[in-house]
Design an enzyme around this catalytic site. Sequence first.
Site, PDB file in Angstrom:
ATOM      1  N   ASP A   1      11.429  -8.929  26.308  1.00 18.21           N
ATOM      2  CA  ASP A   1      11.215  -9.263  27.624  1.00 18.21           C
ATOM      3  C   ASP A   1      12.322  -9.370  28.492  1.00 18.21           C
ATOM      4  OD1 ASP A   1       8.600  -9.500  26.867  1.00 18.21           O
ATOM      5  OD2 ASP A   1       8.986 -11.476  26.064  1.00 18.21           O
TER       6      ASP A   1
ATOM      7  N   LYS B   1      13.937  -3.921  29.347  1.00 25.75           N
ATOM      8  CA  LYS B   1      14.230  -2.705  28.916  1.00 25.75           C
ATOM      9  C   LYS B   1      13.519  -1.528  29.233  1.00 25.75           C
ATOM     10  CE  LYS B   1      12.994  -3.900  24.716  1.00 25.75           C
ATOM     11  NZ  LYS B   1      12.627  -5.432  24.918  1.00 25.75           N
TER      12      LYS B   1
ATOM     13  N   ASN C   1       2.276  -4.698  20.650  1.00 23.87           N
ATOM     14  CA  ASN C   1       2.727  -5.982  21.084  1.00 23.87           C
ATOM     15  C   ASN C   1       3.561  -5.886  22.183  1.00 23.87           C
ATOM     16  OD1 ASN C   1       4.485  -4.531  19.423  1.00 23.87           O
ATOM     17  ND2 ASN C   1       5.062  -6.300  18.017  1.00 23.87           N
TER      18      ASN C   1
ATOM     19  N   GLY D   1       5.107  -5.051  25.817  1.00 25.58           N
ATOM     20  CA  GLY D   1       4.698  -4.934  27.249  1.00 25.58           C
ATOM     21  C   GLY D   1       6.015  -4.564  28.066  1.00 25.58           C
ATOM     22  N   HIS D   2       6.062  -3.322  28.345  1.00 27.77           N
ATOM     23  CA  HIS D   2       7.063  -2.760  29.079  1.00 27.77           C
ATOM     24  C   HIS D   2       6.790  -2.532  30.577  1.00 27.77           C
ATOM     25  CE1 HIS D   2       9.163  -1.622  25.248  1.00 27.77           C
ATOM     26  NE2 HIS D   2       9.325  -2.887  25.546  1.00 27.77           N
ATOM     27  N   THR D   3       7.316  -3.575  31.686  1.00 29.18           N
ATOM     28  CA  THR D   3       6.851  -3.303  32.936  1.00 29.18           C
ATOM     29  C   THR D   3       7.789  -2.078  33.704  1.00 29.18           C
ATOM     30  OG1 THR D   3       6.081  -5.808  32.777  1.00 29.18           O
ATOM     31  CG2 THR D   3       6.273  -4.589  35.088  1.00 29.18           C
TER      32      THR D   3
ATOM     33  N   GLN E   1      10.742  -5.470  21.673  1.00 30.12           N
ATOM     34  CA  GLN E   1      10.918  -6.725  21.353  1.00 30.12           C
ATOM     35  C   GLN E   1      12.536  -6.972  21.322  1.00 30.12           C
ATOM     36  OE1 GLN E   1       8.551  -5.208  18.853  1.00 30.12           O
ATOM     37  NE2 GLN E   1       7.033  -5.732  20.427  1.00 30.12           N
TER      38      GLN E   1
ATOM     39  N   THR F   1       8.611 -10.591  14.625  1.00 31.24           N
ATOM     40  CA  THR F   1       7.825  -9.521  14.558  1.00 31.24           C
ATOM     41  C   THR F   1       8.152  -8.887  13.132  1.00 31.24           C
ATOM     42  OG1 THR F   1       6.568  -7.704  15.457  1.00 31.24           O
ATOM     43  CG2 THR F   1       9.074  -7.764  15.776  1.00 31.24           C
TER      44      THR F   1
ATOM     45  N   GLY G   1      -0.271 -12.206  28.765  1.00 29.57           N
ATOM     46  CA  GLY G   1      -0.385 -13.416  30.002  1.00 29.57           C
ATOM     47  C   GLY G   1       0.253 -14.671  29.506  1.00 29.57           C
TER      48      GLY G   1
HETATM   49  P1  IMP Z   1       3.522  -9.897  16.491  1.00 31.63           P
HETATM   50  O1  IMP Z   1       4.573  -8.892  16.733  1.00 31.63           O
HETATM   51  O2  IMP Z   1       2.392  -9.808  17.446  1.00 31.63           O
HETATM   52  O3  IMP Z   1       3.452  -9.975  14.889  1.00 31.63           O
HETATM   53  O4  IMP Z   1       4.252 -11.299  17.097  1.00 31.63           O
HETATM   54  C1  IMP Z   1       5.159 -12.098  16.283  1.00 31.63           C
HETATM   55  C2  IMP Z   1       6.111 -12.764  17.385  1.00 31.63           C
HETATM   56  O5  IMP Z   1       6.853 -11.678  18.117  1.00 31.63           O
HETATM   57  C3  IMP Z   1       5.392 -13.751  18.180  1.00 31.63           C
HETATM   58  O6  IMP Z   1       6.391 -14.762  18.427  1.00 31.63           O
HETATM   59  C4  IMP Z   1       5.415 -12.958  19.571  1.00 31.63           C
HETATM   60  O7  IMP Z   1       5.106 -13.666  20.627  1.00 31.63           O
HETATM   61  C5  IMP Z   1       6.759 -11.963  19.492  1.00 31.63           C
HETATM   62  N1  IMP Z   1       6.645 -11.129  20.218  1.00 31.63           N
HETATM   63  C6  IMP Z   1       6.052  -9.619  19.747  1.00 31.63           C
HETATM   64  N2  IMP Z   1       6.216  -8.951  20.743  1.00 31.63           N
HETATM   65  C7  IMP Z   1       6.735  -9.313  21.942  1.00 31.63           C
HETATM   66  C8  IMP Z   1       7.416  -8.637  23.045  1.00 31.63           C
HETATM   67  O8  IMP Z   1       7.015  -7.464  23.498  1.00 31.63           O
HETATM   68  N3  IMP Z   1       7.911  -9.748  23.719  1.00 31.63           N
HETATM   69  C9  IMP Z   1       8.209 -11.046  23.405  1.00 31.63           C
HETATM   70  N4  IMP Z   1       7.652 -11.359  22.279  1.00 31.63           N
HETATM   71  C10 IMP Z   1       7.034 -10.608  21.281  1.00 31.63           C
END
Ligand code: IMP
Length: 499
Positions: free
Chosen positions: A23, A26, A49, A51-53, A256, A271, A365
Amino acid sequence: MKDIERLTNGVRVAAVVCNQWGDSGKGKLVDWLASEWADVVVRGTGGGNAGHTIKVGDLVHIAHTVPCGILNPAVMNIIGNGVAFDPRGVCEELEELRAKGIKYSGNLLISHNAKLILPQHLVMDRIREAAASGGEKIGTTGRGIGPAYTDHYARVGLTVNDMQNKDVFARKLRRNLKDKLVLLEKFDRGVVEKVMQHPHLEGGMFFSREGIFDVDAIVERYMEYGRMLGGTITDTDKEVRDRIDNGENVLLEGAQGHMLSIDYGSYPYVTSSDCSIQGLAKGAGLEDIDVQLILGVVKAPYMTRVGEGPFPTEMGGEASAKWCSTHTRKEEEEDYPNALIDDSNEFVQGVAVRRAGGEYGATTGRPRRTGWLDLPLLRYAMRTNGSELALTKLQVFDDVPEVKICTSYVYQGPEYLCGGRTLHCGDILDTATPDIDVMKHCKPNYVTMPGWKGPTADIKDYRDLPENLQKYVHAIRSATNASIRVLSMGPERNQTIVV
Ligand code: IMP
């Protein structure tokens, strides 16, 4: 020479990765490089997982699995072999692009070898998190990422290619479901059914009261996805190599952040893909030595984390972590309508930073936990991702009287053997170790610097930035030996300074 030409001079393959917990902005940098330089953008890791704004004028788009070059009609966007691919999520993203009038047909390719996310992965992800207690909870995004990659390494996974071959898909699906069913039989069927009603599981379409999963329904739906996406599925590893050989500029888009990497991050609060340059290059069909410019993105003067796990510089410490996992953005706005970044209470300060920076998950969110820039962590990430940095979001701290930087940690835990070294209470650490049994006992040492007057968002030349902001950037440079190449001063493409 134009700024971007200075940055990319002699570069054929560049990459954008995050040196923190994700976050960090990127998406904006990828879109900017795509609009001015890249011919091809490739995602190599993660999936829905992320979310690139991206903001271009009035258009705000959040990309999840589709690469952030997609707003540029001349750019080819590739979803690489290392991505965890959920066809439902991707089709939804494509539908959203269509609704916004963004043309993507002919601009998107998907690796036949990307790892397929199946309904059982979403179910396992959600059920495990719901059943976890205390420190076992990871705080995942619930997108099935962990279970999908687990299956890949357990050698029972499916790939995007399988969506195009019905018999092979059905055989592999049945094999894949075996161990899931043993586990899920132990859960209350009503709970499983409820999880499977979620819109991400197509509102119960795959649930069967007898066998938990309706195999035929999954096969039919995934064959449909295979037909819908069919024209885009190809051997993207070859495609990327061919394009490099043809002289095209290739940009690798990280997802990530380094501290969430399965290999380098604060395990197990990570992750399930390698978010470093190494994982990214591999997942894009390349090697890290193919990349000539790695921009390691660093949010400053603050940083964020979503989900569970240690965060040494967190403003408000445990109270903040707990608050973020139990409250929504709306509740926070109601409870802290006037929070100020220079509040004397650290927790309130953290709330104010979150609100000023709009730090709420682009995918879930969730309020993001906020803390000060952590140099031990940055030094650790730079070992793998190199020394070239892009600093982002500096303008959020315009007009804040003071900023703090964490320059080292004091270890305050019990005697502990870590990596061949015995740590004692009071030891100073200049570089982070991702071992959570060390990290959770690390207290930051801070230096405080005077803040700067804004607005800075529309300044185009480094030399025009307030002197105190330049001093702040210099402090990061000299404390880490980094080469700071880019400053992102806002979400728009033109709010970018090449140093
Ligand atoms: P998962 O990738 O959904 O398995 O989540 C594993 C961990 O990575 C959790 O703590 C999530 O909050 C974190 N996480 C996964 N994707 C993102 C992202 O794009 N930004 C920030 N944290 C992420």
